[in-house]
Design a protein around this motif. Structure first.
Motif, short mmCIF file in Angstrom:
data_model
loop_
_atom_site.label_atom_id
_atom_site.label_comp_id
_atom_site.label_asym_id
_atom_site.label_seq_id
_atom_site.Cartn_x
_atom_site.Cartn_y
_atom_site.Cartn_z
N THR A 1 0.79 -1.24 0.00
CA THR A 1 0.00 0.00 0.00
C THR A 1 0.82 1.28 0.00
OG1 THR A 1 -0.14 -0.05 2.42
CG2 THR A 1 -1.88 -1.17 1.19
N GLN A 2 2.11 1.17 -0.15
CA GLN A 2 2.96 2.37 -0.23
C GLN A 2 4.00 2.18 -1.33
OE1 GLN A 2 3.82 2.51 4.15
NE2 GLN A 2 3.34 4.69 3.90
N PRO A 3 3.77 2.72 -2.51
CA PRO A 3 2.68 3.65 -2.88
C PRO A 3 1.39 2.91 -3.22
CG PRO A 3 4.08 3.26 -4.76
CD PRO A 3 4.72 2.51 -3.62
N LEU A 4 0.35 3.70 -3.56
CA LEU A 4 -0.91 3.16 -4.06
C LEU A 4 -1.12 3.65 -5.49
CD1 LEU A 4 -3.41 3.56 -1.07
CD2 LEU A 4 -2.56 1.43 -2.05
N LYS A 5 -2.08 3.01 -6.16
CA LYS A 5 -2.42 3.41 -7.53
C LYS A 5 -3.86 3.92 -7.57
CE LYS A 5 0.62 -0.13 -9.50
NZ LYS A 5 0.66 -1.42 -10.24
N LEU A 6 -4.09 4.85 -8.48
CA LEU A 6 -5.43 5.40 -8.73
C LEU A 6 -5.82 5.03 -10.15
CD1 LEU A 6 -7.83 7.26 -7.99
CD2 LEU A 6 -6.46 9.19 -8.79
N GLU A 7 -6.92 4.28 -10.29
CA GLU A 7 -7.38 3.83 -11.61
C GLU A 7 -8.69 4.53 -11.96
OE1 GLU A 7 -6.97 -0.40 -13.14
OE2 GLU A 7 -9.13 -0.31 -12.78
N PHE A 8 -8.75 5.10 -13.17
CA PHE A 8 -9.95 5.81 -13.61
C PHE A 8 -10.02 5.80 -15.14
CE2 PHE A 8 -6.47 8.75 -13.17
CZ PHE A 8 -6.54 9.56 -14.28
N SER A 9 -11.14 6.25 -15.67
CA SER A 9 -11.33 6.32 -17.12
C SER A 9 -11.66 7.75 -17.52
CB SER A 9 -12.46 5.37 -17.56
OG SER A 9 -12.10 4.03 -17.31
N ILE A 10 -11.21 8.12 -18.73
CA ILE A 10 -11.50 9.46 -19.25
C ILE A 10 -12.18 9.34 -20.61
CG2 ILE A 10 -9.64 10.63 -18.02
CD1 ILE A 10 -7.96 10.41 -20.59
#
Length: 344
Positions: free
Chosen positions: A186-195
């Motif tokens: 958890t260090q680092p973490l990832k951010l997943e999203f769509s555009i």
């Protein structure tokens, strides 16, 4: 004379009717609504979307072989290092096979040595010697295979991270389908999203995105490190991943994130609440107050956020934009507007 009185009486009656209708119009009560004064605000073009926090690395720990658990060497919810022993399976039968093979290897080595001496004195053929050598090598290879299987009875952490809840107990018999626990880095973490597809070329590797976690007021920043090389043909969006350090480990995988991505330089724009914007077949419009009446004004919209929309044309600075009672409004209807943004 009688005819003149009839005409006079009729004229008076019509005048009274007109006066009554006119007075009825003047007595129509104005609709009380909320409104804002149109102003320019300094902002940058941005898109908003939502995403999910995922672990930097995540795995469900399973065994490669079936066996009975003889020891569990981790505590739930604690940090484990890469290579740390988590679970040990019974390997008594494998250790016994190794002992037996070592005895056979010793005998095979003695036989190979004798055969080699005989070959040098031409007492046996080369083929006989090679058969004894091959037998010795096969026995050694069998030991290596068994030792590999013994290693598989030692289940270790594939990377450093936080180990979750365990789903096994000492003495239980497990198979490769049994989940032992999960490990999250958890260090680092990832951010997943769509555009959306139209913004795909504006989001590049190294771009910075702002986000907030549900239930938190703190603004966080993540840096884009990768995105899918194709557009999803169903959703017409592109999947993107960004990373952030997560100091203190306060954010957890699976969290919901509200994301804002700047895609342009700061500029002065006119923004109104989305609720005031009325799309229509003949063109979008707003209601503004002019001379105490609600007037329909055709407008052209630009970028929009979750709560506001940019007005490019049709709205002037200082106009009073009506933002409530939209469904009740009709053109030229008397209105009384309560201005709610005077302090801004």
């Amino acid at each position: 004379t009688i005819l003149m009185w009839i005409v006079f009486f009729s004229s008076k009656s019509e005048e009274k009717k007109v006066d009554k209708i006119t007075s009825g119009k003047s007595e129509q009560k104005p609709l009380v609504v909320d409104g804002i004064i149109a102003r320019e605000v300094i902002t940058s073009a941005a898109i908003t979307t939502t995403g999910t926090i995922i672990a930097n690395e995540e795995v469900e720990v399973r065994s490669e072989v079936s066996g009975r658990i003889t020891g569990i060497f981790f505590k739930e919810g604690t940090f484990v290092n890469k290579g740390q022993l988590l679970v040990k399976l019974n390997d008594d039968d494998l250790q016994a096979q190794v002992k037996r093979l070592k005895i056979e290897i010793k005998l095979a080595e003695e036989n190979e040595y004798r055969q080699k001496q005989l070959l040098q004195s031409t007492a046996i053929s080369k083929e006989d010697y090679e058969n004894s050598l091959t037998n010795l090598n096969l026995l050694k290879a069998s030991v290596d295979i068994i030792k590999t299987n013994i290693d598989k009875t030692r289940i270790t952490a594939p990377f450093s991270g936080i180990v979750g809840l365990k789903y096994i107990s000492p003495g239980a018999f497990i198979t490769p389908s049994t989940v032992i626990a999960s490990i999250q880095n958890t260090q680092p973490l990832k951010l997943e999203f769509s555009i959306p597809e139209k913004y795909n070329n504006l989001i590049m590797q190294g771009s910075t995105v702002d986000f907030k976690i549900a239930g938190s007021k703190d603004d966080q920043k993540a840096k884009v490190y990768a995105k899918e090389p194709k557009i999803d043909p169903v959703t017409r969006t592109s999947k993107v991943r960004a990373t952030f350090p997560n100091p203190g480990g306060k954010i957890y995988p699976g969290s919901f994130a509200e994301i804002t991505i700047s895609i342009g330089d700061k500029a002065k724009v006119k923004m109104v609440p989305t609720i005031a914007y009325i799309p229509d077949i003949s063109g979008a419009k707003l209601f503004v107050k002019k001379g105490g009446l609600a007037v329909s004004v055709p407008v052209t919209a630009g970028d929009r956020t979750e709560k506001e929309i940019q007005i490019l044309e049709g709205l002037n600075i200082g106009d009073t934009v009506i933002i409530s009672g939209i469904l009740q409004l009709r053109p030229q209807m008397p209105v009384e507007v309560n201005i709610i943004n005077q302090a801004q």
